[in-house]
Enzyme design. Sequence first.
Site, PDB file in Angstrom:
ATOM      1  CB  SER A  11      -0.902   0.001   1.239  1.00 25.48           C
ATOM      2  OG  SER A  11      -1.636   1.197   1.322  1.00 25.48           O
ATOM      3  CB  CYS A  12       1.100   4.422  -1.322  1.00 26.60           C
ATOM      4  SG  CYS A  12       2.345   3.636  -2.372  1.00 26.60           S
ATOM      5  CG  ASP A  13      -1.009   4.658   3.966  1.00 24.91           C
ATOM      6  OD1 ASP A  13      -2.191   4.350   4.121  1.00 24.91           O
ATOM      7  OD2 ASP A  13      -0.068   3.844   4.087  1.00 24.91           O
ATOM      8  CD  GLU A  98      -2.225   5.956  -1.745  1.00 26.21           C
ATOM      9  OE1 GLU A  98      -1.831   4.816  -1.412  1.00 26.21           O
ATOM     10  OE2 GLU A  98      -1.791   7.007  -1.273  1.00 26.21           O
ATOM     11  CB  SER A 192      -5.082   3.651   2.072  1.00 30.06           C
ATOM     12  OG  SER A 192      -4.089   2.653   2.138  1.00 30.06           O
TER      13      SER A 192
END
Length: 411
Positions: A11-13, A98, A192
């Site tokens: 994931s990225c945020d 994302e 996210s």
Amino acid sequence: LCESLPDKPMSCDCFVSLPPGSLDNHVIFGKNSDRPRDEVQEVVHYLSTSHPPGTMLECTHIQIPQFEYTHAVILSKPAWMWGAEMGANDRGVCIGNEAVWTREAVIPGDALLGMDLVRLGLERGDSAWAALTVITGLLERHGQGGQSREDSEPLSYHNTFLLVDRNEAWVLETAGRLWVARKISEGVTNISNQLTIGTEISAEHPELRSVARAQGWWDGVGKFNFSQVFGLEKQPVRMELAKKRYKGGAELLKQHDGSVTAEVMMSILRDKPSGICMDSGGFCTTGSMVSILPRDASLPCIHFFTATPDPSRSIFKPYIFSEDYTPVLQVVSPHFGPVREQPRSQVDRRHDLYKAHQEALNTMKTDPVCQLNLESQCLSEISAMLSGEIPGDELGNLFFDCVDTEIKFYQ
């Protein structure tokens, strides 16, 4: 579709705080980029440029027509690809993306990566909304997808984006060429690897609802809820942690609502209990960014980058756009051609800061207190500049100065 999903949670945020969510009259942007753990991210600056008519642009996997003029940009990008995980332009626009998976299947073959779209939006858009229209126009013409990691393990997906400028933010969520967007005018928001836009829709693809009806995903009765209509009926187990991290990020923002600063945003990106800062497994946080976008247009925007993995053991270094200053944290190596050319030549993509940082981590030479002291000194100078105590031109080389000091610190 299933072949395009990762075997492990990744994931990225992205986060944003707009007044009154921010302590000061600033917009604060932040992103953690979670990528394959050995992938190097470089921080690179490209000047604004005019391009001759008919010029073609080589993106990561495909060529597209170049714009007549592109803005100066500062990017944090995987060293092997053309696109960027996150960045800013000289017009005060920040973008992060994302990965998402929806009912619209990821079509095999080459197209624009989400990271390509981040860079294209920054190079061509002079506001968050203008960058959004750039990205959605490119989606319509060229589509999205393609291999998103350098090794041969398949990874392809659609994207959501957080686009921010001094005045507003936009959440853009996509499913193939279709898209929906929500405008954020105040307060705090995060994204996210989840579809988050329900019925609060500010803009959308003109065929979004007709496609949903034709596919049998929506009966046309009642309010249209994008995340319910286009979300997967059964979310893969591997994405459940991303859902928890989205909720954890929202809670951290809520705790600081009304008092968000650059320091607070950095602390959120360093938070390990929530999973926002990933430091183990096949994917980890390989780069981080925080930006201060003052509402006062007479003040410069400040963009902080780590350029190293794990923000809890990295230093955020500030960059301010300047006409005569070009920061580069990349390896100067021969051009090995477009990514689609196989086999790929293997090169050492590590820049000097990355090498020093990794060596220090491996030998336990890092001192978090000293690291934070250096970062706090930079933040104090930025604060003094924003309050008028220090002229902005005195801090033009601060990014390079911090990098140089950090390398010496690790040695």
